[in-house]
Scaffold this motif. Sequence first.
Motif, mmCIF file in Angstrom:
data_model
loop_
_atom_site.group_PDB
_atom_site.id
_atom_site.type_symbol
_atom_site.label_atom_id
_atom_site.label_comp_id
_atom_site.label_asym_id
_atom_site.label_seq_id
_atom_site.Cartn_x
_atom_site.Cartn_y
_atom_site.Cartn_z
ATOM 1 N N ALA A 36 43.317 52.864 30.269
ATOM 2 C CA ALA A 36 41.745 52.722 30.296
ATOM 3 C C ALA A 36 41.241 51.610 29.553
ATOM 4 C CB ALA A 36 41.346 53.910 29.098
ATOM 5 N N GLU A 37 41.947 50.833 28.889
ATOM 6 C CA GLU A 37 41.655 49.413 28.340
ATOM 7 C C GLU A 37 42.190 48.407 29.022
ATOM 8 O OE1 GLU A 37 41.908 50.393 23.659
ATOM 9 O OE2 GLU A 37 43.850 50.056 24.873
ATOM 10 N N ALA A 38 42.969 48.633 30.045
ATOM 11 C CA ALA A 38 43.617 47.480 30.911
ATOM 12 C C ALA A 38 42.745 46.548 31.885
ATOM 13 C CB ALA A 38 44.904 48.099 31.794
ATOM 14 N N THR A 39 43.338 45.456 31.917
ATOM 15 C CA THR A 39 42.191 44.378 32.930
ATOM 16 C C THR A 39 43.065 43.889 33.810
ATOM 17 O OG1 THR A 39 42.473 42.688 31.500
ATOM 18 C CG2 THR A 39 40.457 44.240 31.206
ATOM 19 N N ASP A 40 42.806 43.467 34.967
ATOM 20 C CA ASP A 40 43.530 42.897 35.989
ATOM 21 C C ASP A 40 44.265 41.524 35.618
ATOM 22 O OD1 ASP A 40 42.984 44.847 37.897
ATOM 23 O OD2 ASP A 40 41.638 43.964 38.966
ATOM 24 N N SER A 41 45.155 40.961 36.031
ATOM 25 C CA SER A 41 45.730 39.932 35.752
ATOM 26 C C SER A 41 44.775 38.720 36.395
ATOM 27 C CB SER A 41 47.071 39.670 36.000
ATOM 28 O OG SER A 41 48.180 40.603 35.339
ATOM 29 N N PRO A 42 44.883 37.534 35.917
ATOM 30 C CA PRO A 42 44.113 36.394 36.576
ATOM 31 C C PRO A 42 44.922 36.035 37.843
ATOM 32 C CG PRO A 42 45.231 35.526 34.499
ATOM 33 C CD PRO A 42 45.317 36.954 34.692
ATOM 34 N N PRO A 43 44.202 35.661 38.803
ATOM 35 C CA PRO A 43 44.931 35.033 40.079
ATOM 36 C C PRO A 43 45.992 34.275 39.802
ATOM 37 C CG PRO A 43 42.724 34.637 40.247
ATOM 38 C CD PRO A 43 42.652 35.247 38.949
#
Length: 52
Positions: A36-43
């Motif tokens: 629920a807290e995870a975010t995408d990695s930067p490109p």
Amino acid sequence: MAELTRLLAGDIFPARLTEGEDLAALVGRTAPVTDAEATDSPPPPDGAFSIG
């Protein structure tokens, strides 16, 4: 545990298995990240996956 440690160390990208006090020291007070807290990695930067 010993067999997994040996396999990790001998891989093409060597890694190590950590447990007990060593794991506690590595993690410190860091809280786990939930789905629920995870975010995408930067490109990746331009050219990261090209040759030449």
